[in-house]
Design a protein around this motif. Structure first.
Motif, PDB file in Angstrom:
ATOM      1  N   ASP A  38       0.823  -1.216   0.000  1.00  0.00           N
ATOM      2  CA  ASP A  38       0.000   0.000   0.000  1.00  0.00           C
ATOM      3  C   ASP A  38       0.856   1.265   0.000  1.00  0.00           C
ATOM      4  N   PHE A  39       1.979   1.240   0.730  1.00  0.00           N
ATOM      5  CA  PHE A  39       2.852   2.418   0.766  1.00  0.00           C
ATOM      6  C   PHE A  39       3.440   2.666  -0.628  1.00  0.00           C
ATOM      7  N   VAL A  40       3.809   1.589  -1.318  1.00  0.00           N
ATOM      8  CA  VAL A  40       4.362   1.717  -2.676  1.00  0.00           C
ATOM      9  C   VAL A  40       3.280   2.253  -3.616  1.00  0.00           C
ATOM     10  N   ARG A  41       2.057   1.712  -3.500  1.00  0.00           N
ATOM     11  CA  ARG A  41       0.959   2.197  -4.353  1.00  0.00           C
ATOM     12  C   ARG A  41       0.710   3.686  -4.136  1.00  0.00           C
ATOM     13  N   LYS A  42       0.792   4.108  -2.870  1.00  0.00           N
ATOM     14  CA  LYS A  42       0.569   5.523  -2.557  1.00  0.00           C
ATOM     15  C   LYS A  42       1.587   6.401  -3.294  1.00  0.00           C
ATOM     16  N   GLU A  43       2.841   5.978  -3.292  1.00  0.00           N
ATOM     17  CA  GLU A  43       3.882   6.754  -3.973  1.00  0.00           C
ATOM     18  C   GLU A  43       3.672   6.742  -5.493  1.00  0.00           C
ATOM     19  N   ILE A  44       3.237   5.591  -6.021  1.00  0.00           N
ATOM     20  CA  ILE A  44       2.986   5.494  -7.469  1.00  0.00           C
ATOM     21  C   ILE A  44       1.830   6.415  -7.868  1.00  0.00           C
ATOM     22  N   VAL A  45       0.797   6.474  -7.031  1.00  0.00           N
ATOM     23  CA  VAL A  45      -0.322   7.383  -7.288  1.00  0.00           C
ATOM     24  C   VAL A  45       0.157   8.829  -7.273  1.00  0.00           C
ATOM     25  N   GLU A  46       0.944   9.193  -6.243  1.00  0.00           N
ATOM     26  CA  GLU A  46       1.461  10.564  -6.148  1.00  0.00           C
ATOM     27  C   GLU A  46       2.245  10.937  -7.402  1.00  0.00           C
ATOM     28  N   GLU A  47       3.113  10.015  -7.813  1.00  0.00           N
ATOM     29  CA  GLU A  47       3.934  10.253  -8.992  1.00  0.00           C
ATOM     30  C   GLU A  47       3.060  10.367 -10.245  1.00  0.00           C
ATOM     31  N   GLY A  48       2.119   9.432 -10.390  1.00  0.00           N
ATOM     32  CA  GLY A  48       1.254   9.398 -11.571  1.00  0.00           C
ATOM     33  C   GLY A  48       0.355  10.612 -11.671  1.00  0.00           C
TER      34      GLY A  48
END
Ligand code: NI
Length: 139
Positions: A38-48
Motif C-alpha cells: 500500500d505504501f508503494v501504491r501511494k507513492e505510485i499514485v502521487e507520482e502518476g
C-alpha cells in the motif's frame, strides 16, 4: 487477472523497523507485506497524478455560507461550465447558514486542481479539501 507475487528481502535499521511496525499496527495492518504494497501504491499514485498523463479522479469537499450573495449561483454556474470534468455532486444542508458540498471529478490532475482551487477561492466558501487518486489501472 491476479499478478504473480514476488518475494524479495528488505534490509532496515532495527529502530526504523520498530517504528514501521508500530505505525502499520496503528493503521490496522496485520502483516508487513500488505503495508509495504500500500505504501508503494501511494507513492505510485502521487507520482502518476503529477506526471499529468493519466486520468485522475478527485473528491472536492467544502463548506460554505449560503447566505453570501450570489455564491450558490456562482458555484452552480461554474460547475456547468466544467460539466465535462464533473461526474457528480452532493449537497448537505448542515444548519440554518451552512452547506456542505461534495463534488466528484474526473480529468487530468492539473485540470481538477485548477477547477477546485477556483471554487475554494469564492467568498463565502469557508473550508475545503481536494483528494486525488488515479484509476485502478496504474496501481
Ligand atoms: Ni444547503
Amino acid at each position: 487477472m491476479q499478478d504473480k507475487l514476488i518475494r524479495f528481502g528488505v534490509s532496515m535499521e532495527d529502530a526504523l523497523l520498530g517504528k514501521f511496525d508500530r505505525l502499520i499496527s496503528k493503521r490496522g495492518y496485520t502483516n508487513r507485506s500488505e503495508a509495504i504494497r500500500d505504501f508503494v501504491r501511494k507513492e505510485i499514485v502521487e507520482e502518476g497524478i503529477h506526471n499529468g498523463k493519466a486520468a485522475a479522479f478527485g473528491v472536492l469537499s467544502f463548506v460554505y455560507d449560503h447566505h453570501v450573495r450570489e455564491l450558490e449561483a456562482k458555484l452552480t454556474g461554474f460547475q456547468h461550465v466544467h460539466y465535462k470534468s464533473i461526474i457528480s455532486s452532493s449537497h448537505v444542508h448542515i444548519d440554518h447558514d451552512n452547506c456542505f458540498e461534495v463534488i466528484i471529478l474526473k480529468d487530468k490532475a492539473a485540470e481538477i486542481e485548477e477547477i477546485s482551487a477556483k471554487m475554494l477561492s469564492y467568498k463565502g466558501v469557508k473550508h475545503g479539501r481536494l483528494s486525488l487518486t488515479l484509476s485502478g489501472k496504474e496501481i
